[in-house]
Enzyme design. Structure first.
Site, PDB file in Angstrom:
ATOM      1  N   TYR A 135     144.123 -13.204   6.590  1.00  0.00           N
ATOM      2  CA  TYR A 135     145.129 -12.876   7.694  1.00  0.00           C
ATOM      3  C   TYR A 135     145.474 -11.970   8.825  1.00  0.00           C
ATOM      4  CZ  TYR A 135     148.970 -15.226   5.520  1.00  0.00           C
ATOM      5  OH  TYR A 135     149.696 -16.238   4.486  1.00  0.00           O
ATOM      6  N   LYS A 190     138.913 -14.368  -6.403  1.00  0.00           N
ATOM      7  CA  LYS A 190     137.941 -15.837  -6.399  1.00  0.00           C
ATOM      8  C   LYS A 190     136.939 -14.810  -6.822  1.00  0.00           C
ATOM      9  CE  LYS A 190     137.480 -20.263  -6.577  1.00  0.00           C
ATOM     10  NZ  LYS A 190     137.682 -20.573  -7.211  1.00  0.00           N
ATOM     11  N   ASP A 222     142.514 -19.974  -8.858  1.00  0.00           N
ATOM     12  CA  ASP A 222     143.514 -21.900  -9.182  1.00  0.00           C
ATOM     13  C   ASP A 222     143.543 -21.598 -10.577  1.00  0.00           C
ATOM     14  OD1 ASP A 222     140.768 -21.010 -10.211  1.00  0.00           O
ATOM     15  OD2 ASP A 222     139.433 -22.445 -10.326  1.00  0.00           O
ATOM     16  N   ASP A 246     150.378 -15.001  -1.063  1.00  0.00           N
ATOM     17  CA  ASP A 246     151.192 -15.771  -0.150  1.00  0.00           C
ATOM     18  C   ASP A 246     151.789 -17.907  -0.664  1.00  0.00           C
ATOM     19  OD1 ASP A 246     152.734 -17.230   2.310  1.00  0.00           O
ATOM     20  OD2 ASP A 246     150.894 -18.359   3.034  1.00  0.00           O
ATOM     21  N   ASP A 250     155.412 -18.319  -3.349  1.00  0.00           N
ATOM     22  CA  ASP A 250     155.944 -19.634  -3.079  1.00  0.00           C
ATOM     23  C   ASP A 250     156.022 -20.214  -4.208  1.00  0.00           C
ATOM     24  OD1 ASP A 250     156.215 -18.912  -0.628  1.00  0.00           O
ATOM     25  OD2 ASP A 250     156.330 -20.785  -0.080  1.00  0.00           O
TER      26      ASP A 250
HETATM   27  C1  IPM Z   1     155.109 -15.706   4.411  1.00  0.00           C
HETATM   28  C2  IPM Z   1     155.440 -16.318   4.834  1.00  0.00           C
HETATM   29  C3  IPM Z   1     154.414 -15.970   6.176  1.00  0.00           C
HETATM   30  C4  IPM Z   1     153.200 -15.640   5.624  1.00  0.00           C
HETATM   31  C5  IPM Z   1     154.495 -16.766   7.843  1.00  0.00           C
HETATM   32  C6  IPM Z   1     155.296 -16.564   8.154  1.00  0.00           C
HETATM   33  C7  IPM Z   1     153.475 -15.901   8.850  1.00  0.00           C
HETATM   34  O1  IPM Z   1     154.833 -17.392   4.646  1.00  0.00           O
HETATM   35  O2  IPM Z   1     155.714 -13.749   4.155  1.00  0.00           O
HETATM   36  O3  IPM Z   1     154.902 -16.060   2.724  1.00  0.00           O
HETATM   37  O4  IPM Z   1     152.243 -16.528   5.485  1.00  0.00           O
HETATM   38  O5  IPM Z   1     153.167 -13.987   5.122  1.00  0.00           O
HETATM   39 MG    MG Z   2     154.206 -17.549   2.782  1.00  0.00          MG
END
Ligand code: IPM
Ligand code: MG
Length: 357
Positions: A135, A190, A222, A246, A250
């Protein structure tokens, strides 16, 4: 207790309003100050993280952040895009430790896309490193490809990297979190392909010596993605880098059926923090009054717990949220037949009422 309130874009302002309402009825003396961020920052001051907003965030003990991003800003150059606001805040405030709990409230077991028996009672914590990795690694950009079959063409490139100290400090956060929970930590890497993550694995293994009471396992990313949807309850605490975190967070969030329920904390070395819902700005439903404010309200609870050490107040909020769920109140994202559909504001009011009860 100085709190910077940064509502941002999309549903940000609506959900932040509800969390502020909740903070205001706790009987504490918070000092709240609001500033624009993200697209709203760009609209007001020509930058997603205006100077005054950054100064306010730096001066505050904690930041309560809504969400950033809206279609109308998608075409701006990268440096001016709303996402830069949250990335800039994380970096500038040194918020390297991101805690993303994924908890499945029993009342919402039916909201998950997974079978109830796979997810019911799920309670895992993802500890994501937040200020390093690909990042932020330099160099990055688009250049002329120096060699190989595509030599001379343009190529995009980024740099994955982790300094030893960066890995050590997030490992400590994760081991300490595991000590307070089920005492099991999964470090996701990884290492079979990437130098950065072989190094990560070695350092985490070394830090483990200081935490003999925590069981550590290593897992490739993975496989971790697969195990998260196969048998998520086998995890207790997961620690990983910025990018894998990240993606996996999710995935973990969706196991619970609604990302609209999940708070997060991003902490620096002294527990000063930024608190935000795990979900985004959802511009498609902005202004309709239907967004779920609970993730933001629960983020405020995390703020009380981690930055202000107000455990009792944090517990009060979490109990109030459980009580509105038990009453059958649901925003559209978690609605099921047989429950009562409410809007953003009604949900916020219900939490306020439950707090008074
Ligand atoms: C998160 C989001 C952010 C990230 C984006 C909005 C930059 O997806 O907080 O997970 O990738 O960290
Ligand atoms: Mg995110």
């Amino acid at each position: 207790m100085k709190i910077a309130i940064l509502p941002g874009d999309g549903i940000g302002p609506e959900i932040i309003d509800q969390a502020v309402k909740v903070l205001n009825v706790l009987g504490e003396s918070f000092e709240l100050e609001t500033a624009p961020v993200g697209g709203a920052g760009y609209a007001a001051h020509g930058h997603p993280l205006p100077e005054n907003t950054l100064a306010l965030a730096k001066a505050a003990d904690a930041v309560l952040f809504g969400a950033v991003g809206d279609y109308q800003y998608d075409k701006l150059e990268r440096a001016l895009r709303p996402e830069q606001a949250i990335l800039g805040l994380r970096k500038q405030l040194g918020l390297f430790g991101n805690l993303r709990p994924a908890i499945l409230y029993p009342e919402l077991a039916g909201a998950s896309t997974l079978k109830p028996e796979v997810v019911s009672g799920l309670d895992i914590l993802i500890v994501r490193e937040l200020t390093g990795d690909i990042y932020f690694g330099q160099p990055r950009g688009v250049r002329e490809c120096p060699d190989g079959p595509f030599q001379g063409q343009r190529e995009g490139y980024d740099t994955m990297r982790y300094a030893e100290g960066e890995i050590r400090r997030i490992a400590h956060v994760a081991f300490q979190a595991a000590q307070k929970r089920g005492k099991r930590l999964t470090s996701v890497d990884k290492a079979n392909v990437l130098e950065t993550f072989q190094f990560w694995k070695d350092i985490v293994t070394d830090v483990h010596q200081e935490y003999p009471d925590v069981a550590l396992e290593h897992m490739y990313v993975d496989n971790a993605a697969m195990q998260l949807v196969r048998a998520p309850k086998k995890f207790d605490v997961i620690v990983t880098g910025n990018m894998f975190g990240d993606i996996l967070s999710d995935c973990a969030a969706m196991l619970t059926g609604s990302i609209g329920m999940l708070p997060s904390a991003s902490l620096d070395a002294s527990n000063k923090g930024l608190y935000e819902p795990s979900h985004g700005s959802a511009p498609d439903i902005a202004g309709k009054g239907i967004a779920n404010p609970l993730a933001t309200i629960l983020s405020a609870a995390m703020m009380l717990r981690y930055t202000f050490d107000k455990t009792e107040q944090a517990d009060r909020i979490e109990t109030a949220v459980k009580s509105v769920l038990a009453q059958g109140l649901r925003t559209a994202d978690i609605f099921e037949p047989g429950t009562t559909r409410v809007g953003t504001e009604e949900m916020g009011n219900a939490v306020v009422k439950a707090l008074a009860a």
